[in-house]
Design an enzyme around this catalytic site. Structure first.
Site, PDB file in Angstrom:
ATOM      1  N   LYS A 130      24.878 -23.009 -20.764  1.00  0.00           N
ATOM      2  CA  LYS A 130      26.323 -23.207 -20.962  1.00  0.00           C
ATOM      3  C   LYS A 130      26.753 -24.544 -20.355  1.00  0.00           C
ATOM      4  CE  LYS A 130      30.638 -20.721 -20.383  1.00  0.00           C
ATOM      5  NZ  LYS A 130      31.187 -19.395 -20.504  1.00  0.00           N
ATOM      6  N   ASN A 184      46.229 -22.542 -36.720  1.00  0.00           N
ATOM      7  CA  ASN A 184      46.937 -23.170 -35.594  1.00  0.00           C
ATOM      8  C   ASN A 184      46.625 -24.661 -35.521  1.00  0.00           C
ATOM      9  OD1 ASN A 184      48.572 -21.212 -33.831  1.00  0.00           O
ATOM     10  ND2 ASN A 184      46.722 -20.052 -34.341  1.00  0.00           N
ATOM     11  N   GLY A 244      41.574 -21.985 -38.479  1.00  0.00           N
ATOM     12  CA  GLY A 244      42.268 -23.230 -38.152  1.00  0.00           C
ATOM     13  C   GLY A 244      43.712 -23.286 -38.613  1.00  0.00           C
ATOM     14  N   HIS A 271      47.127 -16.764 -27.480  1.00  0.00           N
ATOM     15  CA  HIS A 271      46.519 -15.444 -27.636  1.00  0.00           C
ATOM     16  C   HIS A 271      47.498 -14.538 -28.386  1.00  0.00           C
ATOM     17  CE1 HIS A 271      43.847 -12.152 -26.852  1.00  0.00           C
ATOM     18  NE2 HIS A 271      44.881 -11.427 -26.457  1.00  0.00           N
ATOM     19  N   ASN A 311      45.787 -22.272 -24.064  1.00  0.00           N
ATOM     20  CA  ASN A 311      45.227 -21.310 -25.021  1.00  0.00           C
ATOM     21  C   ASN A 311      46.363 -20.507 -25.628  1.00  0.00           C
ATOM     22  OD1 ASN A 311      43.236 -19.753 -26.416  1.00  0.00           O
ATOM     23  ND2 ASN A 311      43.456 -18.133 -24.890  1.00  0.00           N
ATOM     24  N   MET A 328      36.337 -19.154 -29.821  1.00  0.00           N
ATOM     25  CA  MET A 328      35.940 -17.824 -29.373  1.00  0.00           C
ATOM     26  C   MET A 328      34.830 -17.861 -28.321  1.00  0.00           C
ATOM     27  SD  MET A 328      38.174 -16.021 -30.513  1.00  0.00           S
ATOM     28  CE  MET A 328      39.323 -15.603 -31.806  1.00  0.00           C
ATOM     29  N   ARG A 329      35.078 -18.653 -27.284  1.00  0.00           N
ATOM     30  CA  ARG A 329      34.156 -18.717 -26.147  1.00  0.00           C
ATOM     31  C   ARG A 329      34.952 -18.833 -24.861  1.00  0.00           C
ATOM     32  NH1 ARG A 329      28.958 -19.349 -27.209  1.00  0.00           N
ATOM     33  NH2 ARG A 329      28.579 -19.792 -29.401  1.00  0.00           N
TER      34      ARG A 329
HETATM   35  C1  GAR Z   1      44.773 -16.960 -33.367  1.00  0.00           C
HETATM   36  O1  GAR Z   1      45.467 -15.789 -33.748  1.00  0.00           O
HETATM   37  C2  GAR Z   1      44.632 -17.025 -31.866  1.00  0.00           C
HETATM   38  O2  GAR Z   1      45.738 -16.484 -31.199  1.00  0.00           O
HETATM   39  C3  GAR Z   1      43.404 -16.207 -31.653  1.00  0.00           C
HETATM   40  O3  GAR Z   1      42.534 -16.631 -32.667  1.00  0.00           O
HETATM   41  C4  GAR Z   1      43.309 -16.887 -33.827  1.00  0.00           C
HETATM   42  C5  GAR Z   1      42.831 -18.165 -34.464  1.00  0.00           C
HETATM   43  O4  GAR Z   1      43.450 -18.304 -35.716  1.00  0.00           O
HETATM   44  N1  GAR Z   1      42.843 -16.404 -30.346  1.00  0.00           N
HETATM   45  C6  GAR Z   1      42.361 -15.413 -29.598  1.00  0.00           C
HETATM   46  O5  GAR Z   1      42.257 -14.261 -29.991  1.00  0.00           O
HETATM   47  C7  GAR Z   1      41.931 -15.809 -28.190  1.00  0.00           C
HETATM   48  N2  GAR Z   1      41.518 -14.693 -27.463  1.00  0.00           N
HETATM   49  P1  GAR Z   1      43.416 -19.681 -36.490  1.00  0.00           P
HETATM   50  O6  GAR Z   1      41.942 -20.112 -36.552  1.00  0.00           O
HETATM   51  O7  GAR Z   1      43.969 -19.373 -37.842  1.00  0.00           O
HETATM   52  O8  GAR Z   1      44.251 -20.667 -35.720  1.00  0.00           O
END
Ligand code: GAR
Length: 203
Positions: A64, A13, A11, A108, A106, A89-90
């Site tokens: 789902k 972000n 979390g 990435h 999103n 992560m889904r």
């Molecule tokens: C982030 O780095 C995001 O870009 C990635 O998960 C992390 C979550 O970090 N997302 C992916 O890989 C999507 N395919 P956080 O929980 O510290 O925000």
């Protein structure tokens, strides 16, 4: 305007978006955290920030479709305008994507379409690319796939370790995600085919 953040993990972000709201960069409220993992550290961050939590486990749903219908019920109840995926992560299914098309973002940690998936930073590092980065995009039914809103490159230096690279990528994420969210909320994303034009942003 109401934002729902979807997250399954740390979390950071989530916290970056909350900070941007506090600073007035994002003029909206983070009204809901949707989480599918009861052990995710983001849950505690939401509790401390007094953000409403919808903890919905996929295993508790027969399909789902049911999983997403439960989520949609929370989104409707919270009058959510924008969904922000932050390490959720889904892969979202058609129920959610259809209902909130072009209102789901999103982030990435790679330059899409390279290095999709759950271990993008490590994959890019091990592949040996010299430049990787961060992508913010609109979400469609495919994983890490929809129209790209913003990308920022991050160079991989000779002496980099994976940990150092991860730290730099996350720093970039925390800076650009609020900018992209702000543009989306202000209605400044113009979709032409697969291309997203940013109104009022010099290219
Ligand atoms: C982030 O780095 C995001 O870009 C990635 O998960 C992390 C979550 O970090 N997302 C992916 O890989 C999507 N395919 P956080 O929980 O510290 O925000």
């Amino acid at each position: 305007m109401n934002i729902a953040i979807f997250a399954s993990g740390r979390g950071t972000n989530f916290s970056a978006v909350l900070r941007a709201v506090k600073r007035g960069i994002i003029k909206a409220k983070v009204s809901l955290l949707v989480c599918d993992n009861p052990k995710a550290p983001v849950l505690n961050k939401a509790k401390l920030a007094k953000v409403k939590i919808a903890l919905i486990k996929r295993e508790d749903c027969v399909s789902k479709k049911e999983f997403e219908q439960k989520i949609i019920a929370f989104l409707k109840a919270g009058s959510i305008d924008l969904i922000v995926l932050a390490g959720f992560m889904r892969i979202l299914g058609s129920e959610l994507v259809r209902e909130y098309r072009n209102r789901i973002l999103n982030i990435h940690p790679a330059l899409l379409p390279s290095f999709k998936g759950v271990s993008a930073i490590k994959d890019a590092f091990l592949y040996g690319v010299k430049i990787t980065g961060v992508t913010v995009h609109l979400v469609d039914e495919e994983m890490d796939h929809g129209p790209i809103i913003m990308q920022k490159e991050v160079r991989i230096e000779q002496k980099d370790t994976l940990e150092k690279l991860e730290a730099r990528i996350h720093k970039v994420e925390h800076r650009i995600y609020p900018q992209a969210i702000k543009l989306a909320l202000e209605g400044r994303l113009r979709l032409i085919g697969r291309k997203v034009l940013l109104k009022g942003v010099p290219s």
